[in-house]
Design a protein around this motif. Structure first.
Motif, mmCIF file in Angstrom:
data_model
loop_
_atom_site.group_PDB
_atom_site.id
_atom_site.type_symbol
_atom_site.label_atom_id
_atom_site.label_comp_id
_atom_site.label_asym_id
_atom_site.label_seq_id
_atom_site.Cartn_x
_atom_site.Cartn_y
_atom_site.Cartn_z
ATOM 1 N N VAL A 158 -8.209 -5.749 2.449
ATOM 2 C CA VAL A 158 -7.388 -5.663 1.390
ATOM 3 C C VAL A 158 -6.965 -3.967 1.255
ATOM 4 O O VAL A 158 -5.970 -3.677 1.003
ATOM 5 C CB VAL A 158 -7.932 -6.198 0.054
ATOM 6 C CG1 VAL A 158 -7.035 -5.922 -1.245
ATOM 7 C CG2 VAL A 158 -8.110 -7.603 0.000
ATOM 8 N N VAL A 159 -8.083 -3.270 1.343
ATOM 9 C CA VAL A 159 -7.933 -1.888 1.428
ATOM 10 C C VAL A 159 -7.070 -1.318 2.712
ATOM 11 O O VAL A 159 -6.260 -0.481 2.430
ATOM 12 C CB VAL A 159 -9.436 -1.064 1.540
ATOM 13 C CG1 VAL A 159 -9.146 0.347 1.647
ATOM 14 C CG2 VAL A 159 -10.138 -1.531 0.303
ATOM 15 N N GLU A 160 -7.224 -2.059 3.687
ATOM 16 C CA GLU A 160 -6.376 -1.699 4.941
ATOM 17 C C GLU A 160 -4.831 -1.963 4.531
ATOM 18 O O GLU A 160 -4.217 -1.252 4.998
ATOM 19 C CB GLU A 160 -6.722 -2.602 6.073
ATOM 20 C CG GLU A 160 -5.929 -2.204 7.372
ATOM 21 C CD GLU A 160 -6.390 -3.294 8.579
ATOM 22 O OE1 GLU A 160 -5.445 -3.726 9.388
ATOM 23 O OE2 GLU A 160 -7.494 -3.478 8.664
ATOM 24 N N ILE A 161 -4.534 -3.229 3.894
ATOM 25 C CA ILE A 161 -3.346 -3.561 3.446
ATOM 26 C C ILE A 161 -2.875 -2.478 2.386
ATOM 27 O O ILE A 161 -1.605 -2.074 2.471
ATOM 28 C CB ILE A 161 -3.281 -4.880 2.986
ATOM 29 C CG1 ILE A 161 -3.889 -5.876 3.848
ATOM 30 C CG2 ILE A 161 -1.944 -5.118 2.381
ATOM 31 C CD1 ILE A 161 -2.612 -6.203 4.884
ATOM 32 N N ALA A 162 -3.432 -2.097 1.503
ATOM 33 C CA ALA A 162 -3.153 -1.086 0.378
ATOM 34 C C ALA A 162 -2.796 0.113 1.254
ATOM 35 O O ALA A 162 -1.817 0.877 0.899
ATOM 36 C CB ALA A 162 -4.311 -1.262 -0.671
ATOM 37 N N ASN A 163 -3.743 0.529 2.267
ATOM 38 C CA ASN A 163 -3.554 2.053 2.775
ATOM 39 C C ASN A 163 -2.092 1.990 3.503
ATOM 40 O O ASN A 163 -1.331 2.655 3.622
ATOM 41 C CB ASN A 163 -4.522 2.088 3.607
ATOM 42 C CG ASN A 163 -5.635 3.219 3.091
ATOM 43 O OD1 ASN A 163 -5.400 4.170 2.538
ATOM 44 N ND2 ASN A 163 -6.803 2.667 3.069
ATOM 45 N N ALA A 223 4.239 11.969 -0.631
ATOM 46 C CA ALA A 223 2.820 12.525 -0.300
ATOM 47 C C ALA A 223 1.772 11.856 -1.169
ATOM 48 O O ALA A 223 0.836 12.374 -1.661
ATOM 49 C CB ALA A 223 2.761 13.879 -0.316
ATOM 50 N N LEU A 224 1.906 10.464 -1.494
ATOM 51 C CA LEU A 224 1.212 9.790 -2.013
ATOM 52 C C LEU A 224 -0.379 9.622 -1.543
ATOM 53 O O LEU A 224 -0.445 9.573 -0.171
ATOM 54 C CB LEU A 224 1.316 8.450 -2.773
ATOM 55 C CG LEU A 224 2.710 8.288 -3.584
ATOM 56 C CD1 LEU A 224 3.002 6.898 -3.967
ATOM 57 C CD2 LEU A 224 2.237 8.965 -5.074
ATOM 58 N N ALA A 225 -1.489 9.970 -2.235
ATOM 59 C CA ALA A 225 -2.872 9.538 -1.565
ATOM 60 C C ALA A 225 -3.554 8.388 -2.180
ATOM 61 O O ALA A 225 -3.844 8.384 -3.364
ATOM 62 C CB ALA A 225 -3.703 10.852 -1.743
ATOM 63 N N THR A 230 1.124 4.219 3.115
ATOM 64 C CA THR A 230 1.734 5.019 4.116
ATOM 65 C C THR A 230 3.223 4.733 4.493
ATOM 66 O O THR A 230 3.835 5.513 4.700
ATOM 67 C CB THR A 230 0.825 4.688 5.456
ATOM 68 O OG1 THR A 230 -0.561 5.199 5.123
ATOM 69 C CG2 THR A 230 1.471 5.596 6.734
ATOM 70 N N GLU A 231 3.535 3.638 4.312
ATOM 71 C CA GLU A 231 4.693 3.027 4.570
ATOM 72 C C GLU A 231 5.689 3.501 3.471
ATOM 73 O O GLU A 231 6.836 4.041 3.793
ATOM 74 C CB GLU A 231 4.660 1.467 4.954
ATOM 75 C CG GLU A 231 4.387 1.109 5.913
ATOM 76 C CD GLU A 231 5.163 1.417 7.205
ATOM 77 O OE1 GLU A 231 6.480 1.169 7.272
ATOM 78 O OE2 GLU A 231 4.608 2.084 7.969
#
Length: 125
Positions: free
Chosen positions: A48-53, A66-68, A57-58
């Protein structure tokens, strides 16, 4: 004949009662609806964290921002031909001191190694 009618009535009432109890059962309410949105139990799950990252990024690429990424607040998923993820994501914008929340929808199809950001919007208020 009256005995037969009473027996049929008793069987009918038993079926009706069993059906009503089944409908009211908490187990019945928890069954998933095919194609329906289901809550994600663990928003810290690495997948889920990978999908959110990926969503952040996209979005940064598409909107030149430049959202983090900070965290997944909550989410739902919908299994279709692949999986749709609807996530509430906390992210900071540049040097901002506090994060904002965004809702992202990502379609993921691991078998095709395909992932697409469907939408990404700030949650106002």
């Amino acid at each position: 004949m009256a005995h037969k009618s009473r027996s049929l009535l008793f069987v009918f009432l038993a079926i009706l009662l069993a059906s009503a109890l089944n409908e009211a059962s908490p187990v019945w309410r928890r069954k998933s609806i095919a194609g329906g949105w289901q809550p994600i139990d663990n928003p810290k799950d690495p997948e889920v964290v990978e999908i959110a990252n990926f969503a952040v990024t996209e979005h940064n690429k598409e909107a030149s921002t430049a959202l983090a990424f900070e965290a997944v607040v909550k989410g739902e998923k919908q299994v279709v031909a692949g999986t749709n993820y609807r996530l509430v994501i906390a992210a900071k914008d540049g040097s901002a001191t506090s994060s904002k929340q965004y809702q992202a929808v990502v379609w993921d199809e691991p078998s095709q190694k395909s992932r697409k950001l469907v939408s990404f919007e700030e949650i106002k208020g």
